[in-house]
Design an enzyme around this catalytic site. Sequence first.
Site, PDB file in Angstrom:
ATOM      1  N   CYS A  71      -2.415   5.750   5.400  1.00 36.42           N
ATOM      2  CA  CYS A  71      -3.865   5.903   5.346  1.00 36.42           C
ATOM      3  C   CYS A  71      -4.407   6.333   6.713  1.00 36.42           C
ATOM      4  O   CYS A  71      -3.689   6.295   7.714  1.00 36.42           O
ATOM      5  CB  CYS A  71      -4.497   4.591   4.918  1.00 36.42           C
ATOM      6  N   CYS A  77       0.831  -1.206   0.000  1.00 39.13           N
ATOM      7  CA  CYS A  77       0.000   0.000   0.000  1.00 39.13           C
ATOM      8  C   CYS A  77       0.866   1.257   0.000  1.00 39.13           C
ATOM      9  O   CYS A  77       0.366   2.356  -0.186  1.00 39.13           O
ATOM     10  CB  CYS A  77      -0.948   0.007   1.198  1.00 39.13           C
ATOM     11  N   ASP A  82       2.525   2.531   2.532  1.00 38.95           N
ATOM     12  CA  ASP A  82       2.491   3.299   3.777  1.00 38.95           C
ATOM     13  C   ASP A  82       3.712   3.018   4.651  1.00 38.95           C
ATOM     14  O   ASP A  82       4.236   1.911   4.656  1.00 38.95           O
ATOM     15  CB  ASP A  82       1.202   2.984   4.551  1.00 38.95           C
ATOM     16  N   CYS A 135      -3.440  -2.479   8.500  1.00 40.31           N
ATOM     17  CA  CYS A 135      -2.877  -1.203   8.952  1.00 40.31           C
ATOM     18  C   CYS A 135      -2.484  -1.300  10.428  1.00 40.31           C
ATOM     19  O   CYS A 135      -1.486  -0.716  10.850  1.00 40.31           O
ATOM     20  CB  CYS A 135      -3.877  -0.079   8.750  1.00 40.31           C
TER      21      CYS A 135
HETATM   22 FE1  FES Z   1      -1.489   0.900   4.156  1.00 36.81          FE
HETATM   23 FE2  FES Z   1      -3.480   1.345   5.758  1.00 36.81          FE
HETATM   24  S1  FES Z   1      -3.571   1.126   3.621  1.00 36.81           S
HETATM   25  S2  FES Z   1      -1.439   0.989   6.264  1.00 36.81           S
END
Ligand code: FES
Length: 146
Positions: free
Chosen positions: A59, A34, A36, A103
């Site tokens: 996110c 993702c 992140d 997450c």
């Molecule tokens: Fe990557 Fe939430 S979408 S940590």
Amino acid sequence: MQYSEKVMDHFMNPRNVGEIEDASGVGTVGNAKCGDIMKVYLKIENGIVEDAKFKTFGCGAAVATSSMATELIKGKTIEEAMKITNKAVMEALDGLPPVKVHCSCLAEEALHAALWDYAEKNGIVIEGLEKPVEDIGEHEEIPEEE
Ligand code: FES
């Protein structure tokens, strides 16, 4: 997708955002799937987590879980800190939608990475703590958004 009030609160007003300059341990974990990234700073004195801060590029759920994870770890012994799993963080937030569970795993891993850094710097072994991975995306599947 429905978020609990607590998730929204910690997303809109995240606690413990920032850095600790003389941190005892710093951990950075990302999820390449993702994109992140979460960085956690811990100040540990006499075996107690005196302070915790974080910076999250991610996110809303990642921000909310790092906010809650740093709240939970403050004041804890290292042994207690090891019990802060992603499930504990999710429970404290009154749950997360299934597509956002990963997450909270990022938050758990970031805490562990910071504890690992602390342990390495001090030449100690923390029971049950495994060497953190930089990219948790390699080890888990992110469910497709419905
Ligand atoms: Fe990557 Fe939430 S979408 S940590």
